[in-house]
Motif scaffolding. Structure first.
Motif, PDB file in Angstrom:
ATOM      1  N   GLY B  45       0.825  -1.207   0.000  1.00  0.00           N
ATOM      2  CA  GLY B  45       0.000   0.000   0.000  1.00  0.00           C
ATOM      3  C   GLY B  45       0.858   1.256   0.000  1.00  0.00           C
ATOM      4  O   GLY B  45       1.625   1.501   0.929  1.00  0.00           O
ATOM      5  N   ASN B  46       0.768   2.021  -1.078  1.00  0.00           N
ATOM      6  CA  ASN B  46       1.527   3.265  -1.140  1.00  0.00           C
ATOM      7  C   ASN B  46       0.566   4.427  -1.362  1.00  0.00           C
ATOM      8  O   ASN B  46      -0.444   4.272  -2.040  1.00  0.00           O
ATOM      9  N   ASP B  47       0.882   5.561  -0.778  1.00  0.00           N
ATOM     10  CA  ASP B  47       0.023   6.723  -0.955  1.00  0.00           C
ATOM     11  C   ASP B  47       0.263   7.404  -2.289  1.00  0.00           C
ATOM     12  O   ASP B  47      -0.635   7.963  -2.882  1.00  0.00           O
ATOM     13  N   ALA B  48       1.515   7.377  -2.775  1.00  0.00           N
ATOM     14  CA  ALA B  48       1.882   8.042  -4.025  1.00  0.00           C
ATOM     15  C   ALA B  48       1.212   9.399  -4.164  1.00  0.00           C
ATOM     16  O   ALA B  48       0.430   9.618  -5.084  1.00  0.00           O
ATOM     17  N   PRO B  49       1.457  10.302  -3.224  1.00  0.00           N
ATOM     18  CA  PRO B  49       0.716  11.561  -3.241  1.00  0.00           C
ATOM     19  C   PRO B  49       1.094  12.450  -4.422  1.00  0.00           C
ATOM     20  O   PRO B  49       2.227  12.427  -4.893  1.00  0.00           O
ATOM     21  N   LYS B  50       0.107  13.197  -4.891  1.00  0.00           N
ATOM     22  CA  LYS B  50       0.382  14.241  -5.869  1.00  0.00           C
ATOM     23  C   LYS B  50       0.678  15.502  -5.064  1.00  0.00           C
ATOM     24  O   LYS B  50      -0.147  15.926  -4.271  1.00  0.00           O
ATOM     25  N   GLY B  51       1.863  16.037  -5.245  1.00  0.00           N
ATOM     26  CA  GLY B  51       2.257  17.181  -4.430  1.00  0.00           C
ATOM     27  C   GLY B  51       3.377  16.773  -3.490  1.00  0.00           C
ATOM     28  O   GLY B  51       4.271  16.033  -3.864  1.00  0.00           O
ATOM     29  N   THR B  52       3.297  17.249  -2.255  1.00  0.00           N
ATOM     30  CA  THR B  52       4.385  16.995  -1.317  1.00  0.00           C
ATOM     31  C   THR B  52       4.431  15.524  -0.899  1.00  0.00           C
ATOM     32  O   THR B  52       3.418  14.953  -0.510  1.00  0.00           O
ATOM     33  N   ALA B  53       5.616  14.933  -1.009  1.00  0.00           N
ATOM     34  CA  ALA B  53       5.789  13.534  -0.640  1.00  0.00           C
ATOM     35  C   ALA B  53       7.033  13.403   0.228  1.00  0.00           C
ATOM     36  O   ALA B  53       8.042  14.059  -0.028  1.00  0.00           O
ATOM     37  N   ARG B  54       6.943  12.537   1.256  1.00  0.00           N
ATOM     38  CA  ARG B  54       8.125  12.215   2.062  1.00  0.00           C
ATOM     39  C   ARG B  54       8.571  10.822   1.674  1.00  0.00           C
ATOM     40  O   ARG B  54       7.790   9.872   1.749  1.00  0.00           O
ATOM     41  N   GLU B  55       9.804  10.713   1.251  1.00  0.00           N
ATOM     42  CA  GLU B  55      10.278   9.445   0.714  1.00  0.00           C
ATOM     43  C   GLU B  55      11.663   9.122   1.252  1.00  0.00           C
ATOM     44  O   GLU B  55      12.438  10.022   1.577  1.00  0.00           O
ATOM     45  N   VAL B  56      11.957   7.830   1.310  1.00  0.00           N
ATOM     46  CA  VAL B  56      13.311   7.404   1.640  1.00  0.00           C
ATOM     47  C   VAL B  56      14.030   7.093   0.335  1.00  0.00           C
ATOM     48  O   VAL B  56      13.511   6.363  -0.508  1.00  0.00           O
ATOM     49  N   TRP B  57      15.185   7.703   0.148  1.00  0.00           N
ATOM     50  CA  TRP B  57      16.014   7.440  -1.017  1.00  0.00           C
ATOM     51  C   TRP B  57      17.386   6.986  -0.531  1.00  0.00           C
ATOM     52  O   TRP B  57      17.755   7.228   0.617  1.00  0.00           O
ATOM     53  N   VAL B  58      18.119   6.349  -1.434  1.00  0.00           N
ATOM     54  CA  VAL B  58      19.476   5.956  -1.065  1.00  0.00           C
ATOM     55  C   VAL B  58      20.446   6.519  -2.096  1.00  0.00           C
ATOM     56  O   VAL B  58      20.167   6.517  -3.297  1.00  0.00           O
ATOM     57  N   HIS B  59      21.536   7.049  -1.601  1.00  0.00           N
ATOM     58  CA  HIS B  59      22.607   7.507  -2.479  1.00  0.00           C
ATOM     59  C   HIS B  59      23.547   6.327  -2.699  1.00  0.00           C
ATOM     60  O   HIS B  59      24.258   5.918  -1.789  1.00  0.00           O
ATOM     61  N   LEU B  60      23.489   5.765  -3.891  1.00  0.00           N
ATOM     62  CA  LEU B  60      24.183   4.496  -4.139  1.00  0.00           C
ATOM     63  C   LEU B  60      25.687   4.606  -3.963  1.00  0.00           C
ATOM     64  O   LEU B  60      26.340   3.664  -3.527  1.00  0.00           O
TER      65      LEU B  60
END
Ligand SMILES: [Zn+2]
Lengths: 942, 88
Positions: B45-60
C-alpha cells in the motif's frame, strides 16, 4: 525550375562549385550553400512526396522547421535518412534522394493515391483496416508509409561525447533578443552560454539586416560575442537546444565541422528563451503546391545564398513583415505582386503592384504552382510567397511546464510569465520587431537602462484564420497531409479536444513537430466548434524540439561501452590458459577453456569429478560486516541465523525480500566474534549490500555495525575435486586442517591468505583468497601443481553443470519472483525460528502456506537434455502447465541428461513420470530429487 | 536530470540515487500477530501523493539512506535529512 541564382547576393563562394545529384540528376551549387539553397537556385521544384496522398512537395521554409524538403543523403558511401535540406551543408559528391517516392519525386507511382483522396479521410486507416484485420494489411501499409530508407550497412560510429557543463545564464537563440540578453549579462560578469541552431549568430538580422546603436548589427554581435567570451562564457552555433528537463538541466546537440558531434548537458541557473518565431502559411485551396513558400524564407535564401525563389512572384499577406521581402525581391529583379488582405496598408515599395483588401483563394498548377486566383481574378505567376503571421517558438517553455496565453497584438500563443523557470523574450514572446526584441533581451540579462537602440520597421498584422467555407483542398499540415476537411471530420465525429484532434488526424505529429501546423489546426478547430483558441487548448510539447540522431543521444555508450562488464584481475592469465570469456552477472568470466564449447564443458566437468578443477571465484561477493552489532544485523536480514555460528565456521543461508521471496543465497563466514563476510552471489552483491545498509541505518544503531564491500580487493581461486588436497600440498601451502564449512586466516609468504572450505560443486573444495595484486602468484603456483595432478581450469559452463548435478540452485535462474525458501526444500528456519527476521511474516500468508506451491525437483530423462524453459504437463493433461525446466545439462559423470525444474507440488510427484512439452515436441521424464549426484554428500569431505 | 542532496555528499545527479520507500511507514510488529491484510498493506500500500511527498532514497555511491521531502508535480526538493536509526 523557376528558382535562379542572383549574380552577386549571398555568402556563397562562386569560385568554388560543388557537384551533387538529386534523384540521379547532376546538379551544382557553391561552397557555402545548404542543400536547400542549392536546390532552390538550380534544382527541380519537386523534392519529395507527401506522407499520405503522395502529393508533390517543394521547399517551404528555412531552418529546423522545414516540413517538406527532407531527403536521404548519401555521402562517403553512407546514407543518412530524412535529412533536412535547410540545415545540411552541401558537399561535393553528395547524392540526394527524395523520400516517400517511387521511383523518384518527379514520377512517383503512388501519386495516384491523391485521386482517391475522397476515400482516405481522417481516421481512414483505423476505420478500415482494424475492421478488415489489421495484421494482414499492416505490411502493405507500412511499405507505403514512412519517409526515408534506412541504410542497413550504415552504423554511425559511437563517437559523440556527452559533455556536462554549467553556466550562470543559458541564452537559447542568438537573434537580436538573445544577443541583447547575453550582452547585458556578460557585462554584469555572468558566465553566459549563447546557443543557436544556425551556423552564425544574428538570427533574422542575418537576412533582414538592421542597425543597433547607430552601427551595423554585426558590430553589436561581435562586441557581444567578445564580452561573453571575456566573462568566461561560450558561443555555440550549429547547436540545437532540444530539450528542457528538471532542475535546470538542458540538452543540446552541437554539430562541428569535420569533427564529431557533441552532446551537451547544460545546467543553468537562469535561462532566457529567445528562439524567435516562424512564419505561418496561408490557407487557400492547393496551398501545398511546390513553388509556394514562406515569405521570410525567400528573403533568407536570397540574402544568405543568393538563391531566388522565382521570377514572377505573388506575395500573399495581411501584415507589414513581407513588405521588406517584396522590396528586396523587386530590387533583385523579380516581378512582384503584393496581395494584402488589409484595406489600409503601408505604401507599397517601389517597382511592384499591390492589391489591397484581397486574398488568394486558390492556387493553380498540376505539378507546381503556375497561377493564383485572387478574389476571382486570375494571376499568372511562377512563385507564391505567403505570410499568415508568426508562431512564437515556445516549445522549451512548454517542455519546462510553462503555460501559454493568446496575445491579441501578435495574434499568437505566448508564454504566461512565471509558469516555467524560463524567461522568454523577443519574437518567441510575441514581441516582433528589432527594438522590442533588444529591449526585452536586455531586461532579461538584467541590463541597466538604456537598452540598445534600433529603428523599427512595421510589424503590424491582421489575424488570419483558416476559412471553413473555402472551396477545394486546404492543407493544414503539409507533411502529414492533414487538410481542413480532416479537421472538420474530426470535429463532427467528436474529436474536438486538441489532443484527440492530433491523434485522430495525425495533425502536428510530423517531423517538424507541428511547428507549421499546430496553430492552424487549433485555429481551424476553434472556428469549426465556435470556441475561442483559449477554450480549444493547446497540445503538449515534449522533447526533442527537433529530431536528434539516436547516435547523438546514445553517445559513446554503445557496444562494449554500453554496460561495461567488471573484469577479473586474472583475466590475462586465464586468456593464456585458453579461456573464452562471457558475461555472467555483470562480470566477464571464463566460460570454458579451449576451442569447442560443448567438448570443453564436458571434459572440464569430467576432469573436475575425476581429478580436480580449478576456477576463479573472485566475483563472489565479499561484504564484511564488522562490529558488536554485526550478528544481530545478519540475524535480522537473513533467513538462517548467523549469531549461533562459531568463529571460524561458515553457514549457507538465504536473504529474502520483505515479501518472503528468495533474493539471494550464499555462505556467511564468521572470522571473529565481531567480524563476518557475506559471500553474496556475484550478481547480487550490490543489492545485498543495500538490504543490509537499509536495515543498519533504519533499524539498528549504525554506530555498532559497519559494512564494507571488499569484493574487488581479493582474488579468489578455488580448487575442487578428489585430488584437491594433494594439489594444495604440492603447491607448498601450509593449509590448516579445517573441516568442510570452515574458514581460516593465515599467511602465505607473508601475504594475507584466507582459506574457506565451502563447495559449489559438491566435491571437497578449498577457496583460496589473496589480495588481488598477488593473484598472479597464486594462479601460477596452482596452475603448476594442478597440471602435475591432471587437474584443469574449468569455466562457468562446467561449473554450472557441476552444481546442477548436485541440485544447487542459482537464484534468478532456478528461482523466480514467487519462490520462497521452503519451495527449495529449506523450510527449517521457517518452522523453527522464533525471532523476527526480514520477510518472515510473508512466509505465513495463505499463499505461502499452499501445499501445491511450485517446488524445486530434479528431472531424469533419456539421453537428450530437456530444453530449458520447457513446460511440465499435469499427468493425464495435455494443456495445463505445472511448471517448467529451469536448468538442463548432459552429465558426463552420470552419463545421462539431468535437469532441475520448478513444478506445482513437485515434491509429491517424486518418482512419477511426467510429459515435458516444448515448441510442439514432447518428452518423457521422471520426477526425482533435485540432487542427482552423491546425495549423501560424502565427497564434500575429500 | 534532477539534482538530489545527499546529507553525506551534498548535491548530486539523480542517476546516483534510488528510491527506497515511502517515509513514515512503520513495520507492523510483532509480525506474527499482524493480520494478512495489515501486512499486505505494509508491503504494497503506497500513498503516491500528488504534491508533497516524504520518501526514503538511497545515495548508491556512498550508501546513505535519507528522508527526502519533494513535490511530485514540480519536482522541487524541499528538504532532506539522514535517517534517525535506532537512536531515535
Ligand atoms: Zn552520498
Amino acid at each position: 525550375m523557376s528558382g535562379w541564382r542572383h549574380p552577386e547576393l549571398g555568402d556563397v563562394d562562386r569560385r568554388k562549385p560543388v557537384w551533387f545529384t538529386f534523384d540521379g540528376q547532376p546538379l551544382s551549387g557553391f561552397a557555402g550553400d545548404t542543400l536547400a539553397s542549392a536546390l532552390l537556385a538550380g534544382g527541380p521544384r519537386i523534392l519529395g512526396r507527401s506522407f499520405k496522398y503522395h502529393r508533390p512537395r517543394g521547399l517551404w521554409g528555412l531552418g529546423g522547421e522545414e516540413p517538406n524538403a527532407i531527403l536521404d543523403v548519401t555521402f562517403d558511401g553512407k546514407t543518412t535518412p530524412n535529412v533536412r535540406a535547410t540545415t545540411e551543408k552541401l558537399r561535393n559528391g553528395m547524392v540526394l534522394q527524395s523520400v516517400n517516392a517511387a521511383p523518384d519525386a518527379a514520377r512517383d507511382r503512388f501519386g495516384l493515391l491523391d485521386l482517391a483522396h475522397r476515400f482516405l479521410p481522417a481516421g481512414f486507416y483505423y476505420k478500415t483496416f482494424m475492421a478488415l484485420g489489421w495484421m494482414r494489411w499492416e505490411p502493405l501499409i507500412r511499405e507505403m508509409a514512412g519517409l526515408g530508407k534506412l541504410d542497413a550497412t550504415h552504423h554511425p560510429p559511437a563517437d559523440t561525447p556527452v559533455m556536462n557543463a554549467a553556466c550562470d545564464l543559458l541564452v537559447i537563440g542568438a537573434g537580436p533578443a538573445g544577443l541583447a540578453a547575453a550582452a547585458a549579462a556578460a557585462r554584469n560578469g555572468r558566465q553566459v552560454w549563447l546557443v543557436d541552431e544556425a551556423r552564425a549568430v544574428g538570427g533574422s538580422l542575418r537576412w533582414r539586416g538592421g542597425e543597433i546603436d547607430g552601427a551595423p548589427w554585426t558590430d553589436f554581435a561581435a562586441t557581444t560575442c567578445n564580452a561573453v567570451k571575456a566573462a568566461g562564457g561560450r558561443i555555440l552555433t550549429d547547436t540545437v537546444l532540444w530539450g528542457a528537463f528538471d532542475h535546470g538541466s538542458y540538452a543540446a546537440w552541437q554539430r562541428r565541422e569535420d569533427q564529431t558531434n557533441v552532446h551537451w548537458r547544460i545546467r543553468a541557473q537562469n535561462v532566457v528563451l529567445a528562439a524567435g518565431a516562424i512564419e505561418r502559411p496561408l490557407w487557400f485551396a492547393n496551398n501545398d503546391l511546390p513553388g509556394i513558400m514562406s515569405c521570410e524564407a525567400a528573403l533568407h535564401h536570397l540574402v544568405l545564398y543568393g538563391a531566388v525563389a522565382g521570377r514572377r512572384i505573388v506575395i500573399g499577406c495581411a501584415g507589414d513583415a513581407p513588405y521588406a521581402v517584396a522590396a528586396a525581391l523587386a530590387k533583385a529583379g523579380c516581378q512582384v505582386t503584393l496581395v494584402d488582405a488589409r484595406k489600409d496598408t503601408p505604401p507599397a515599395p517601389d517597382g511592384m503592384r499591390i492589391i489591397r483588401g484581397a486574398k488568394i483563394t486558390r492556387a493553380h498548377g498540376h505539378r507546381e504552382v503556375g497561377a493564383v486566383t485572387v478574389d476571382g481574378t486570375h494571376l499568372d505567376c511562377d512563385t507564391v510567397l505567403v505570410s499568415g503571421g508568426f508562431t512564437p517558438s515556445v516549445h522549451l517553455h512548454c517542455q519546462a511546464g510553462g503555460k501559454l496565453d493568446l496575445d491579441k497584438a501578435s495574434d499568437s500563443l505566448i508564454p504566461r510569465a512565471g509558469t516555467s523557470p524560463i524567461r522568454t523574450v523577443g519574437a518567441a514572446n510575441g514581441a516582433f520587431g528589432l527594438a522590442a526584441a533588444l529591449e526585452q533581451g536586455h531586461a532579461a540579462g538584467s541590463g541597466a537602462a538604456p537598452a540598445p537602440r534600433a529603428v523599427d520597421r512595421g510589424w503590424a498584422l491582421d489575424p488570419i484564420r483558416p476559412d471553413p467555407g473555402i472551396k477545394g483542398r486546404v492543407w493544414i499540415d503539409p507533411q502529414n497531409d492533414v487538410t481542413l476537411k480532416d479537421v472538420r471530420i474530426a470535429a463532427q465525429e467528436g474529436y474536438q479536444s486538441v489532443e484527440h484532434l492530433k491523434r485522430y488526424t495525425t495533425l502536428g505529429m510530423a517531423t517538424d513537430q507541428g511547428r507549421n501546423a499546430n496553430f492552424a489546426g487549433l485555429a481551424a478547430m476553434a472556428v469549426l466548434t465556435d470556441r475561442t483558441i483559449a477554450e480549444t487548448g493547446t497540445t503538449t510539447y515534449r522533447p526533442p524540439f527537433t529530431p536528434v540522431p539516436l547516435s547523438v543521444i546514445g553517445g559513446m555508450r554503445r557496444g562494449e561501452a554500453f554496460s561495461p562488464p567488471k573484469r577479473l584481475a586474472l583475466e590475462p592469465q586465464h586468456r593464456t590458459c585458453g579461456a573464452k570469456f562471457r558475461e555472467y552477472g555483470g562480470w566477464l568470466r571464463p566460460a570454458y577453456y579451449g576451442e569447442d564449447e560443448a567438448t570443453a564443458q564436458q571434459d572440464e566437468a569430467r576432469t573436475a569429478r575425476q581429478a580436480a578443477g580449478l576456477y576463479d571465484a573472485s566475483p563472489l561477493g565479499k561484504i564484511e560486516v564488522i562490529g558488536p552489532g554485526a550478528a544481530e544485523l545478519l540475524d535480522f536480514c537473513g533467513y538462517v541465523r548467523m549469531s549461533t555460528l562459531k568463529p571460524g565456521r561458515a553457514r549457507y543461508g538465504f536473504m529474502l525480500s520483505e515479501a518472503g521471496i528468495v533474493h539471494d543465497d550464499g555462505v556467511v563466514l564468521r572470522l571473529a566474534e565481531d567480524r563476518f563476510i557475506v559471500s553474496a552471489s556475484s550478481s547480487h552483491v550490490g543489492s545485498v549490500r543495500l538490504i543490509l545498509e537499509e536495515a543498519r541505518q533504519d533499524r539498528f544503531d549504525p554506530s555498532r555495525v559497519f559494512l564494507h564491500d571488499v569484493t574487488a580487493h581479493w582474488a579468489t581461486l578455488t580448487v575442487s575435486g578428489p585430488l584437491a588436497r594433494a594439489i594444495l600440498a604440492d603447491a607448498g601451502f601450509s593449509v590448516p586442517d579445517i573441516p568442510h564449512m570452515s574458514v581460516a586466516e593465515t599467511r602465505w609468504k607473508d601475504i594475507p591468505f584466507r582459506i574457506a572450505r565451502v563447495s559449489f560443486t559438491g566435491d571437497a573444495s578449498w577457496e583460496l583468497s589473496v589480495p588481488a595484486r598477488y593473484g598472479g602468484e597464486l594462479h601460477a603456483v596452482l596452475d603448476a601443481a594442478g597440471t602435475a595432478h591432471g587437474a584443469r581450469w574449468i569455466g562457468l559452463e562446467a561449473l554450472m553443470l557441476l552444481r546442477a548435478e548436485k541440485g544447487y540452485v542459482l537464484i534468478g535462474k532456478d528461482t523466480d519472483g514467487v519462490t520462497m525458501p521452503h519451495d527449495l526444500g529449506w523450510g527449517g528456519p521457517r518452522a523453527s525460528r522464533q525471532d523476527e527476521y526480514f520477510g518472515r511474516r510473508s512466509l505465513f500468508t495463505p499463499e505461502a502456506n499452499r501445499n501445491d506451491r511450485r517446488q524445486l525437483v530434479g528431472l531424469q530423462s533419456t539421453n537428450v537434455p530437456l530444453p530449458t524453459g520447457a513446460h511440465i504437463l499435469a499427468p493425464g493433461d495435455t494443456r495445463r502447465s505445472l511448471g517448467f525446466v529451469t536448468s538442463s545439462y548432459y552429465s558426463p559423470t552420470l552419463d545421462r541428461a539431468i535437469a532441475l525444474a520448478m513444478i506445482n507440488g513437485g515434491r509429491s510427484l517424486v518418482g512419477q513420470d511426467v510429459t515435458v512439452f516444448n515448441l510442439g515436441e514432447t518428452y518423457l521424464a521422471r520426477v526425482t530429487d533435485a540432487c542427482a549426484y552423491d546425495p549423501k554428500g560424502e565427497r564434500l569431505h575429500g | 536530470m534532477q539534482i538530489f542532496p545527499c546529507p553525506f555528499c551534498g548535491p548530486r545527479d539523480e542517476t546516483e540515487f534510488l528510491f527506497a520507500a515511502e517515509a513514515g511507514k512503520t513495520r507492523p510488529e510483532p509480525a506474527p500477530d499482524v493480520s494478512d491484510a495489515v501486512w499486505a498493506d505494509y508491503l504494497y500500500g503506497n500513498d503516491a501523493p500528488k504534491g508533497t511527498a516524504r520518501e526514503v532514497w538511497v545515495h548508491l555511491t556512498c550508501g546513505e539512506f535519507f528522508v527526502m521531502t519533494r513535490d511530485t508535480t514540480t519536482r522541487e526538493v524541499k528538504s532532506c535529512a539522514a535517517l534517525p536509526g535506532k537512536a531515535s
